[in-house]
Design a protein around this motif. Structure first.
Motif, PDB file in Angstrom:
ATOM      1  N   UNK A 150       4.758   1.724 -12.887  1.00 21.47           N
ATOM      2  CA  UNK A 150       5.108   2.225 -11.553  1.00 21.47           C
ATOM      3  C   UNK A 150       4.278   2.005 -10.428  1.00 21.47           C
ATOM      4  N   UNK A 151       4.672   1.844  -9.201  1.00 25.63           N
ATOM      5  CA  UNK A 151       3.603   1.776  -8.185  1.00 25.63           C
ATOM      6  C   UNK A 151       3.159   3.102  -7.830  1.00 25.63           C
ATOM      7  N   UNK A 152       1.639   3.264  -7.533  1.00 22.98           N
ATOM      8  CA  UNK A 152       1.165   4.313  -7.267  1.00 22.98           C
ATOM      9  C   UNK A 152       1.016   4.516  -5.712  1.00 22.98           C
ATOM     10  N   UNK A 204      10.483  10.396 -22.902  1.00 29.40           N
ATOM     11  CA  UNK A 204       9.913   9.700 -23.699  1.00 29.40           C
ATOM     12  C   UNK A 204       9.205   8.372 -23.397  1.00 29.40           C
ATOM     13  N   UNK A 205       9.054   8.403 -22.048  1.00 24.41           N
ATOM     14  CA  UNK A 205       8.783   7.110 -21.674  1.00 24.41           C
ATOM     15  C   UNK A 205       7.107   7.199 -21.005  1.00 24.41           C
ATOM     16  N   UNK A 206       6.272   6.300 -21.353  1.00 23.36           N
ATOM     17  CA  UNK A 206       4.778   6.442 -20.750  1.00 23.36           C
ATOM     18  C   UNK A 206       4.910   5.673 -19.461  1.00 23.36           C
ATOM     19  N   UNK A 207       4.399   6.422 -18.505  1.00 22.67           N
ATOM     20  CA  UNK A 207       4.274   5.879 -17.193  1.00 22.67           C
ATOM     21  C   UNK A 207       2.847   5.412 -16.836  1.00 22.67           C
ATOM     22  N   UNK A 208       2.806   4.013 -16.362  1.00 21.36           N
ATOM     23  CA  UNK A 208       1.330   3.536 -15.831  1.00 21.36           C
ATOM     24  C   UNK A 208       1.363   3.253 -14.527  1.00 21.36           C
ATOM     25  N   UNK A 209       0.436   3.821 -13.982  1.00 15.16           N
ATOM     26  CA  UNK A 209       0.337   3.663 -12.231  1.00 15.16           C
ATOM     27  C   UNK A 209      -0.183   2.318 -12.021  1.00 15.16           C
ATOM     28  N   UNK A 210       0.429   1.684 -11.128  1.00 19.79           N
ATOM     29  CA  UNK A 210      -0.104   0.321 -10.859  1.00 19.79           C
ATOM     30  C   UNK A 210      -0.211   0.257  -9.430  1.00 19.79           C
ATOM     31  N   UNK A 211      -0.579  -1.025  -8.558  1.00 20.30           N
ATOM     32  CA  UNK A 211      -1.036  -0.682  -7.257  1.00 20.30           C
ATOM     33  C   UNK A 211       0.113  -1.033  -6.339  1.00 20.30           C
ATOM     34  N   UNK A 212       1.233  -1.585  -7.075  1.00 22.28           N
ATOM     35  CA  UNK A 212       2.315  -1.965  -6.129  1.00 22.28           C
ATOM     36  C   UNK A 212       2.213  -3.475  -5.682  1.00 22.28           C
ATOM     37  N   UNK A 217       6.248  -5.353   1.319  1.00 22.07           N
ATOM     38  CA  UNK A 217       5.429  -4.479   2.281  1.00 22.07           C
ATOM     39  C   UNK A 217       4.629  -3.488   1.621  1.00 22.07           C
ATOM     40  N   UNK A 218       4.111  -3.953   0.307  1.00 24.12           N
ATOM     41  CA  UNK A 218       3.372  -3.052  -0.404  1.00 24.12           C
ATOM     42  C   UNK A 218       1.984  -2.487   0.343  1.00 24.12           C
ATOM     43  N   UNK A 219       1.312  -3.227   1.075  1.00 21.25           N
ATOM     44  CA  UNK A 219       0.201  -2.691   2.081  1.00 21.25           C
ATOM     45  C   UNK A 219       0.788  -1.976   2.927  1.00 21.25           C
ATOM     46  N   UNK A 221       3.236   0.202   2.540  1.00 24.58           N
ATOM     47  CA  UNK A 221       3.573   1.440   1.838  1.00 24.58           C
ATOM     48  C   UNK A 221       2.291   2.065   1.676  1.00 24.58           C
ATOM     49  N   UNK A 222       1.170   1.276   1.029  1.00 26.63           N
ATOM     50  CA  UNK A 222       0.032   2.088   0.704  1.00 26.63           C
ATOM     51  C   UNK A 222      -0.717   2.695   1.928  1.00 26.63           C
ATOM     52  N   UNK A 223      -0.608   2.066   3.096  1.00 23.66           N
ATOM     53  CA  UNK A 223      -0.906   2.959   4.410  1.00 23.66           C
ATOM     54  C   UNK A 223      -0.186   4.060   4.891  1.00 23.66           C
ATOM     55  N   UNK A 224       0.905   4.292   4.009  1.00 24.54           N
ATOM     56  CA  UNK A 224       1.917   5.244   4.510  1.00 24.54           C
ATOM     57  C   UNK A 224       2.740   5.046   5.555  1.00 24.54           C
ATOM     58  N   UNK A 225       3.094   3.788   5.923  1.00 24.22           N
ATOM     59  CA  UNK A 225       4.043   3.340   6.813  1.00 24.22           C
ATOM     60  C   UNK A 225       5.310   3.952   6.795  1.00 24.22           C
ATOM     61  N   UNK A 226       5.759   4.373   5.393  1.00 27.25           N
ATOM     62  CA  UNK A 226       6.958   5.012   5.213  1.00 27.25           C
ATOM     63  C   UNK A 226       7.090   6.251   4.591  1.00 27.25           C
TER      64      UNK A 226
END
Length: 247
Positions: A150-152, A204-212, A217-219, A221-226
């Motif tokens: 799941x994207x962080x 019962x699911x392990x969640x692994x954070x990924x960069x998206x 528009x991941x970049x 989103x990472x910059x807070x646009x949404x």
């Protein structure tokens, strides 16, 4: 007041119908399940007869931009035209925070949805909402197995019920001229991965954070646009509080 709800049986639409019913309005639920199709137009004229307002929460079920755009183009045109013929005064629509910045994917299609509605003859009132609490479950559902990636990405999740209450208030309130498009978001900023970890622990699911990477528009989103703007209303339970109430 007689209010027609497009997408009445969907995730948000069910709550809109509940809020309107609790407030003693006459509700006309519109969905294919009730015999009304906003794409083909079947049953639309009959459903809108005598309606004062349309609340549009109908949505496309997938993220592919071209198909979503065509859905919103057609539904927007049909609701505007059928609403005009029925004497409806206005359409209130739920949109998404940050769509004005989107360049691709579902959010870009939703940005065009706003434009399609604005171009019609009826007055339009828009409420932009943050991602729903319920969206986190979708992220896990899309990935089968005991591990979910799941994207962080930052978000400020909001409950569907909270959005429904605010949308009804917005649809029935006095118009505010010269102000930004209103926004509704939850009270706590977190990442999608953090919220998913809470839900994953229950399932019962392990969640692994990924960069998206690879998400539309991941970049941005990472910059807070949404994320909600300073004028947004923050309301409802946090994701953790909401999760504690779910069966």
């Amino acid at each position: 007041m007689r209010i027609a709800v497009a997408g009445a049986t969907g995730r948000l639409g069910r709550h809109v119908v509940d809020v309107l019913t609790e407030r003693s309005h006459q509700v006309v639920p519109m969905s294919r399940a009730t015999g009304v199709d906003v794409i083909t137009g079947d049953g639309l004229a009959e459903a809108l007869t005598g309606a004062d307002i349309i609340i549009d929460v109908a949505s496309w079920h997938a993220s592919e931009q071209e198909a979503a755009t065509e859905f919103f183009r057609t539904s927007g045109r049909n609701l505007q035209e059928a609403g005009r013929q029925a004497g409806v005064s206005q359409i209130a629509v739920a949109s998404i925070i940050g769509v004005d910045k989107a360049t691709t994917g579902f959010l870009a299609a939703k940005k065009l949805h706003e434009e399609f509605l604005w171009s019609g003859p009826l007055a339009v009132r828009i409420l932009r909402a943050a991602q729903f609490h319920e969206f986190v479950g979708q992220l896990l559902d899309w990935q089968e197995g005991e591990v979910a990636y799941v994207p962080a990405l930052p978000t400020q999740l909001v409950a569907c019920r909270t959005v429904a209450e605010e949308l009804v208030d917005h649809a029935l309130g006095e118009p505010s001229r010269g102000t930004p498009i209103p926004e509704i978001a939850g009270p706590r900023r977190e990442t999608l991965a953090e919220a998913a970890t809470l839900l994953g622990a229950r399932r019962g699911v392990k969640v692994v954070a990924v960069d998206g990477a690879g998400m539309p528009d991941a970049e941005l989103a990472a910059d807070g646009a949404f994320l909600p703007s300073p004028h947004a209303k923050l309301a409802g339970p946090t994701f953790e509080e909401w999760l504690a109430t779910q069966p």
